[in-house]
Write an enzyme that holds these catalytic residues in place. Sequence first.
Site, mmCIF file in Angstrom:
data_model
loop_
_atom_site.group_PDB
_atom_site.id
_atom_site.type_symbol
_atom_site.label_atom_id
_atom_site.label_comp_id
_atom_site.label_asym_id
_atom_site.label_seq_id
_atom_site.Cartn_x
_atom_site.Cartn_y
_atom_site.Cartn_z
ATOM 1 N N GLY A 29 0.485 9.669 1.197
ATOM 2 C CA GLY A 29 1.313 8.723 1.942
ATOM 3 C C GLY A 29 1.580 7.461 1.140
ATOM 4 N N TRP B 36 4.073 8.364 -1.494
ATOM 5 C CA TRP B 36 5.386 8.564 -0.892
ATOM 6 C C TRP B 36 6.130 7.223 -0.756
ATOM 7 C CZ3 TRP B 36 7.415 7.016 3.928
ATOM 8 C CH2 TRP B 36 8.625 7.620 4.261
ATOM 9 N N HIS B 37 5.384 6.153 -0.516
ATOM 10 C CA HIS B 37 6.013 4.848 -0.364
ATOM 11 C C HIS B 37 6.501 4.287 -1.685
ATOM 12 C CE1 HIS B 37 4.456 4.892 3.693
ATOM 13 N NE2 HIS B 37 5.217 3.845 3.942
ATOM 14 N N GLY B 38 5.942 4.698 -2.781
ATOM 15 C CA GLY B 38 6.398 4.219 -4.079
ATOM 16 C C GLY B 38 5.409 4.580 -5.170
#
Length: 83
Positions: free
Chosen positions: A12, A15-17
Amino acid sequence: RYINLFITMLLGGLWHGANWTFVIWGILHGLFLIINHAWRAWKPFSAPVWFYRVLTFLAVITAWVFFRSYDVNSALRMLSSMS
């Protein structure tokens, strides 16, 4: 269960960066979830509900500092100024 929680939160964060701050954010959330689940299973003592809420609030604030920071150094400076 614990490994799955950790990997899910790490992914997660990725996934954000692709920045180290997001990875640290995911790692922290994974560790916090592991601690939460282990505590509920073990339960060495019980504390008032407000204590757990304050502890959760502080944990989330700490993780969000990394999420919103430009880099790890600025996150660490922010955390040190909060103490």
